[in-house]
Structures are given as C-alpha cells and as structure tokens.
Design a protein around this motif. Structure first.
Motif, mmCIF file in Angstrom:
data_model
loop_
_atom_site.group_PDB
_atom_site.id
_atom_site.type_symbol
_atom_site.label_atom_id
_atom_site.label_comp_id
_atom_site.label_asym_id
_atom_site.label_seq_id
_atom_site.Cartn_x
_atom_site.Cartn_y
_atom_site.Cartn_z
ATOM 1 N N GLU A 1 37.417 -59.400 35.439
ATOM 2 C CA GLU A 1 38.137 -60.640 35.099
ATOM 3 C C GLU A 1 39.624 -60.376 34.945
ATOM 4 O O GLU A 1 40.446 -61.226 35.229
ATOM 5 N N SER A 2 39.953 -59.201 34.448
ATOM 6 C CA SER A 2 41.360 -58.821 34.366
ATOM 7 C C SER A 2 41.446 -57.311 34.269
ATOM 8 O O SER A 2 40.462 -56.634 33.939
ATOM 9 N N LEU A 3 42.602 -56.788 34.581
ATOM 10 C CA LEU A 3 42.812 -55.351 34.499
ATOM 11 C C LEU A 3 44.285 -55.100 34.189
ATOM 12 O O LEU A 3 45.160 -55.681 34.824
ATOM 13 N N ALA A 4 44.527 -54.295 33.181
ATOM 14 C CA ALA A 4 45.904 -53.940 32.835
ATOM 15 C C ALA A 4 45.990 -52.424 32.728
ATOM 16 O O ALA A 4 45.008 -51.751 32.412
ATOM 17 N N THR A 5 47.151 -51.889 33.027
ATOM 18 C CA THR A 5 47.325 -50.441 32.929
ATOM 19 C C THR A 5 48.293 -50.114 31.783
ATOM 20 O O THR A 5 49.116 -50.935 31.404
ATOM 21 N N ALA A 6 48.144 -48.929 31.252
ATOM 22 C CA ALA A 6 49.070 -48.456 30.217
ATOM 23 C C ALA A 6 49.131 -46.942 30.293
ATOM 24 O O ALA A 6 48.268 -46.312 30.913
ATOM 25 N N ARG A 7 50.140 -46.368 29.681
ATOM 26 C CA ARG A 7 50.233 -44.916 29.598
ATOM 27 C C ARG A 7 50.059 -44.501 28.153
ATOM 28 O O ARG A 7 50.476 -45.214 27.245
ATOM 29 N N VAL A 8 49.437 -43.350 27.954
ATOM 30 C CA VAL A 8 49.325 -42.804 26.607
ATOM 31 C C VAL A 8 50.028 -41.454 26.562
ATOM 32 O O VAL A 8 49.846 -40.626 27.461
ATOM 33 N N PHE A 9 50.850 -41.259 25.538
ATOM 34 C CA PHE A 9 51.433 -39.949 25.275
ATOM 35 C C PHE A 9 50.819 -39.440 23.979
ATOM 36 O O PHE A 9 50.979 -40.059 22.924
ATOM 37 N N GLN A 10 50.071 -38.362 24.082
ATOM 38 C CA GLN A 10 49.430 -37.768 22.906
ATOM 39 C C GLN A 10 50.346 -36.647 22.427
ATOM 40 O O GLN A 10 50.442 -35.610 23.064
ATOM 41 N N VAL A 11 51.035 -36.905 21.306
ATOM 42 C CA VAL A 11 52.055 -35.981 20.842
ATOM 43 C C VAL A 11 51.615 -35.332 19.540
ATOM 44 O O VAL A 11 51.090 -36.002 18.643
ATOM 45 N N SER A 12 51.806 -34.043 19.442
ATOM 46 C CA SER A 12 51.536 -33.337 18.198
ATOM 47 C C SER A 12 52.882 -32.906 17.624
ATOM 48 O O SER A 12 53.677 -32.278 18.322
ATOM 49 N N LEU A 13 53.148 -33.284 16.375
ATOM 50 C CA LEU A 13 54.460 -32.965 15.802
ATOM 51 C C LEU A 13 54.383 -32.658 14.309
ATOM 52 O O LEU A 13 53.424 -33.033 13.636
ATOM 53 N N GLU A 14 55.403 -31.977 13.838
ATOM 54 C CA GLU A 14 55.530 -31.646 12.414
ATOM 55 C C GLU A 14 56.286 -32.762 11.706
ATOM 56 O O GLU A 14 57.316 -33.220 12.201
ATOM 57 N N ALA A 15 55.786 -33.198 10.540
ATOM 58 C CA ALA A 15 56.507 -34.198 9.755
ATOM 59 C C ALA A 15 56.088 -34.055 8.298
ATOM 60 O O ALA A 15 55.050 -33.461 7.987
ATOM 61 N N GLN A 16 56.900 -34.588 7.402
ATOM 62 C CA GLN A 16 56.594 -34.516 5.963
ATOM 63 C C GLN A 16 55.361 -35.355 5.637
ATOM 64 O O GLN A 16 54.497 -34.940 4.880
ATOM 65 N N ASP A 17 55.332 -36.531 6.172
ATOM 66 C CA ASP A 17 54.201 -37.424 5.895
ATOM 67 C C ASP A 17 53.983 -38.361 7.089
ATOM 68 O O ASP A 17 54.710 -38.326 8.074
ATOM 69 N N ARG A 18 52.948 -39.176 6.949
ATOM 70 C CA ARG A 18 52.548 -40.096 8.000
ATOM 71 C C ARG A 18 53.677 -41.063 8.399
ATOM 72 O O ARG A 18 53.881 -41.347 9.580
ATOM 73 N N ASP A 19 54.400 -41.539 7.402
ATOM 74 C CA ASP A 19 55.490 -42.486 7.685
ATOM 75 C C ASP A 19 56.582 -41.846 8.538
ATOM 76 O O ASP A 19 57.118 -42.472 9.454
ATOM 77 N N GLU A 20 56.893 -40.583 8.213
ATOM 78 C CA GLU A 20 57.920 -39.901 9.000
ATOM 79 C C GLU A 20 57.439 -39.688 10.432
ATOM 80 O O GLU A 20 58.210 -39.856 11.385
ATOM 81 N N ALA A 21 56.174 -39.318 10.585
ATOM 82 C CA ALA A 21 55.621 -39.113 11.930
ATOM 83 C C ALA A 21 55.702 -40.407 12.729
ATOM 84 O O ALA A 21 56.090 -40.411 13.907
ATOM 85 N N TYR A 22 55.361 -41.522 12.066
ATOM 86 C CA TYR A 22 55.410 -42.820 12.733
ATOM 87 C C TYR A 22 56.837 -43.159 13.156
ATOM 88 O O TYR A 22 57.091 -43.586 14.284
ATOM 89 N N ALA A 23 57.774 -42.937 12.230
ATOM 90 C CA ALA A 23 59.172 -43.268 12.505
ATOM 91 C C ALA A 23 59.724 -42.428 13.652
ATOM 92 O O ALA A 23 60.457 -42.924 14.515
ATOM 93 N N ARG A 24 59.329 -41.157 13.688
ATOM 94 C CA ARG A 24 59.798 -40.274 14.768
ATOM 95 C C ARG A 24 59.261 -40.755 16.115
ATOM 96 O O ARG A 24 59.988 -40.792 17.123
ATOM 97 N N ALA A 25 57.984 -41.135 16.124
ATOM 98 C CA ALA A 25 57.379 -41.619 17.368
ATOM 99 C C ALA A 25 58.073 -42.897 17.832
ATOM 100 O O ALA A 25 58.323 -43.094 19.027
ATOM 101 N N GLU A 26 58.390 -43.758 16.864
ATOM 102 C CA GLU A 26 59.061 -45.009 17.198
ATOM 103 C C GLU A 26 60.438 -44.733 17.826
ATOM 104 O O GLU A 26 60.826 -45.377 18.799
ATOM 105 N N GLU A 27 61.131 -43.754 17.266
ATOM 106 C CA GLU A 27 62.450 -43.412 17.801
ATOM 107 C C GLU A 27 62.326 -42.811 19.213
ATOM 108 O O GLU A 27 63.158 -43.072 20.081
#
Lengths: 81, 81
Positions: free
Chosen positions: B35-61
């Motif tokens: 019925e529909s098909l969409a494509t996306a890319r995934v980047f699976q990144v492993s990184l060092e951060a102080q906490d979850r919020d910092e990891a999220y913010a780094r990924a966002e940047e």
C-alpha cells in the motif's frame, strides 16, 4: 488487515562499510568522537495480510527476492498492525 | 559512560522519494503488492557521554551539522545504554 512492516537491512558483521567510515571521519573532523558507527537502510512497508505471520513471511520473501543480498546483508523485520 | 544511539533519517512528509517508488514498482513486478513504501537511513552510533541527555544532544547536533538536511529530512534519535 493492514500491517506496517519495518525492514532494516544492514551489512553483516565483518563486512567493510566505507560509507560509515567516511561519515565517522567527517564527524571526527567536526569534533564529534564516536567509538563506532554503522549504517543501515530501513524500508517502511504497509501491506495487506491475513495475520501477523503472513505479513512477516511476505516481508521475508521481499528481502530474499529483492531488498537484501544474502551474501553481504543481514536483516530484521518488525511487524506492527 | 557508553551509549548506543540509533539515528533514523527519512524524508519529510510530502517529499518525493523516487527510490521508494522504484522499489515498490519492482516489488509489484515480483507479485508483492504494497500500500505504501518509504525508505530511511539508520546510523547506529556508539559514543561516550556523561548521561543519556548528553548523548541525545550530541546526536541531535550531528544531525544538524552533518547527517541530515533540514530542508528535506526529518529524524528520530533513540538512545540506549
């Protein structure tokens, strides 16, 4: 019944991923250090099926026949209704 | 602390996705109706951060500065430790 199927296709363990390497390098140049980076593709497919098992089986056949290359790719299928 | 971050980057609603269209067509030629098909890319990144919020913010940047094009892409970030 309509099912949403997410098919994630990535490279098998140990396969070279030059794109990931280039992205990691570019991130590093921007000041982002990463321990590892892998890339994958997702195909979000919406399809009609009798039940969840049939939707899963259809997605698996799509991978085998078109979307994935069994020599280099591994895939994960997630079905939600 | 090490975090695994999955960054999924897809096209914004309404953007043309010629690759998805070609794949849907090829699947149809093989007898798979979707019925529909969409494509996306995934980047699976492993990184060092102080906490979850910092990891999220780094990924966002990373998305803002390199991985995504804000004109055509939307992205989703999932952090797991």
């Amino acid at each position: 019944m309509k099912f949403d199927v997410a098919i994630t296709i990535g490279l098998k363990e140990g396969m070279l991923d030059p794109e990931a390497r280039a992205i990691r390098h570019a991130l590093s140049n921007l000041g982002f250090s990463t321990e590892s980076l892998a890339t994958a593709r997702v195909f979000q497919v919406s399809l009609e099926a009798q039940d969840r098992d049939e939707a899963y089986a259809r997605a698996e056949e799509m991978c085998a026949r078109l979307l994935a290359n069994p020599v280099i790719h591994r895939y994960r299928i997630e079905v939600s209704s």
